[in-house]
Design a protein around this motif. Structure first.
Motif, short mmCIF file in Angstrom:
data_model
loop_
_atom_site.label_atom_id
_atom_site.label_comp_id
_atom_site.label_asym_id
_atom_site.label_seq_id
_atom_site.Cartn_x
_atom_site.Cartn_y
_atom_site.Cartn_z
N PHE B 46 12.32 14.48 -23.58
CA PHE B 46 11.56 14.77 -23.88
C PHE B 46 10.73 14.57 -22.52
O PHE B 46 10.92 13.92 -22.19
N ILE B 47 9.87 15.37 -22.29
CA ILE B 47 9.24 16.01 -21.26
C ILE B 47 7.48 15.49 -21.58
O ILE B 47 7.01 14.84 -20.45
N ILE B 48 7.15 16.44 -22.25
CA ILE B 48 6.11 16.45 -22.27
C ILE B 48 5.49 16.64 -23.97
O ILE B 48 6.16 17.47 -24.34
N GLN B 49 4.61 15.99 -24.51
CA GLN B 49 3.99 17.14 -25.35
C GLN B 49 2.76 17.36 -26.17
O GLN B 49 2.01 16.03 -24.99
N GLY B 50 1.69 18.49 -26.59
CA GLY B 50 0.36 17.95 -26.73
C GLY B 50 -0.53 18.89 -27.69
O GLY B 50 0.57 19.76 -28.62
N TYR B 51 -1.17 19.05 -28.04
CA TYR B 51 -1.85 19.81 -28.96
C TYR B 51 -2.39 20.93 -28.30
O TYR B 51 -3.29 21.87 -28.94
N LYS B 52 -3.82 20.79 -27.84
CA LYS B 52 -4.72 21.40 -26.45
C LYS B 52 -4.76 21.00 -25.30
O LYS B 52 -4.62 20.05 -25.01
N THR B 53 -5.90 21.84 -25.04
CA THR B 53 -6.21 21.21 -23.63
C THR B 53 -4.76 21.17 -22.57
O THR B 53 -4.33 22.04 -22.86
N LYS B 54 -5.02 20.38 -21.70
CA LYS B 54 -3.81 19.99 -20.78
C LYS B 54 -3.52 18.39 -21.03
O LYS B 54 -4.94 17.71 -21.16
N VAL B 55 -2.26 17.79 -21.02
CA VAL B 55 -2.28 17.07 -21.03
C VAL B 55 -1.23 17.12 -19.53
O VAL B 55 -0.33 17.51 -19.24
N THR B 56 -0.56 15.64 -19.03
CA THR B 56 -0.37 15.62 -17.43
C THR B 56 0.10 14.21 -17.74
O THR B 56 -0.12 12.74 -18.38
N ASN B 57 1.08 13.77 -17.46
CA ASN B 57 2.14 13.09 -17.10
C ASN B 57 3.17 12.60 -16.01
O ASN B 57 3.28 13.36 -15.01
N GLU B 58 3.27 11.95 -16.36
CA GLU B 58 4.32 11.92 -14.22
C GLU B 58 5.79 12.62 -14.12
O GLU B 58 5.58 12.73 -12.68
N VAL B 59 5.37 13.56 -15.07
CA VAL B 59 6.64 14.47 -14.69
C VAL B 59 6.33 16.00 -14.73
O VAL B 59 6.84 16.35 -13.90
N ALA B 60 5.53 16.13 -15.27
CA ALA B 60 4.98 17.63 -15.55
C ALA B 60 3.17 17.90 -16.39
O ALA B 60 3.02 16.78 -16.52
N SER B 61 3.40 18.84 -16.16
CA SER B 61 1.57 18.95 -16.63
C SER B 61 1.68 20.06 -18.07
O SER B 61 2.57 20.79 -17.90
N LEU B 62 1.11 19.98 -18.89
CA LEU B 62 1.22 21.38 -20.18
C LEU B 62 -0.19 21.47 -20.34
O LEU B 62 -1.08 20.72 -20.11
N PHE B 63 -0.98 23.37 -20.05
CA PHE B 63 -1.70 23.60 -20.29
C PHE B 63 -1.95 24.37 -21.52
O PHE B 63 -0.04 24.97 -22.13
N ILE B 64 -2.55 24.25 -22.85
CA ILE B 64 -2.53 25.25 -23.71
C ILE B 64 -4.11 25.50 -23.66
O ILE B 64 -5.04 24.56 -23.75
N PRO B 65 -4.22 26.88 -23.82
CA PRO B 65 -5.31 27.13 -24.22
C PRO B 65 -5.97 27.29 -25.49
O PRO B 65 -4.72 26.80 -25.91
#
Lengths: 116, 115
Positions: B46-65
């Motif tokens: 697992f790297i990262i999970q999100g539902y909307k907008t932006k999520v950031t952790n120590e490994v990566a960021s996830l951008f969701i429009p």
């Protein structure tokens, strides 16, 4: 950090033989899964297990496959009569759902099965 | 489960930022977007999970429009050890015996980081 452990790491067997792959999921997890990955191909879902019974299974998980949680800690995958095409890496995973965590699946390192 | 589409492969160099975009046009209201990494002969991680907008952790960021029909995994300053297959998955939260939150993997994006 807790982890999912699998044994054996590698098993070689003759076609037609029975194989049991073992997994110890993370202790407070509630959902358990088996996946497989044939060399060079994608990770394929086999089965999920919850509350001591199979919840979901794929078309791959036919009558030759079975799963069991015999003692509250181990989670096993049995292949009754192996075929050449069962050669693959088998991954066990577990998860604990909830609103305060991501519900991510934690995967083990895999058991490589080679059927000759 | 919603189907995801992502590039089959990407190349990058050490120190660069890598952005991997995934499309999931049929994502359902309750679905989450989750990314996993897999090294050869290892289980997915697992790297990262999100539902909307932006999520950031120590490994990566996830951008969701806002429409959630796509997402972008951003890996800052990659190193050689980030060479792996990256999977974009859509999953519904686990709930009882009928939905165990299983993951359905696609082919993923093979990221090759060069020196």
């Amino acid at each position: 950090e807790p982890e999912v452990t699998q044994t054996p790491s590698h098993q070689v067997t003759q076609m037609g033989q029975e194989v049991i792959l073992r997994c110890v999921p993370i202790s407070n997890h509630l959902y358990f899964y088996w996946y497989r990955q044939i060399l060079g191909q994608k990770v394929e879902f086999l089965v999920s297990f919850y509350n001591n019974e199979i919840s979901e299974k794929s078309e791959i998980f036919d009558d030759q496959f079975s799963v069991e949680r015999p003692d509250g800690s181990n989670f096993t995958l049995k292949i009754r009569s192996t075929k050449l095409e069962d050669s693959a890496m088998y991954f066990c995973a577990s998860s604990i759902p909830g609103t305060k965590n991501t519900g991510e699946l934690f995967f083990g390192e895999g058991s490589r099965l080679t059927v000759l | 489960l919603a189907k995801t589409t992502q590039p089959i492969s990407m190349d990058s160099y050490e120190g660069q930022e890598v952005n991997i975009t995934c499309s999931h046009n049929n994502i359902a209201t309750n679905d989450y977007i989750t990314w996993y990494q897999q090294f050869p002969s290892q289980g997915p991680r697992f790297i990262i999970q999100g539902y909307k907008t932006k999520v950031t952790n120590e490994v990566a960021s996830l951008f969701i429009p806002a429409d959630r029909k796509s997402s972008t995994l951003s890996l800052p300053r990659v190193s050689l050890s980030d060479t792996a297959v990256y999977y974009c998955l859509v999953r519904s939260p686990a709930g009882g015996s009928s939905n165990t939150g299983k993951l359905i993997f696609g082919q993923g994006t093979t990221l090759q980081v060069k020196p």
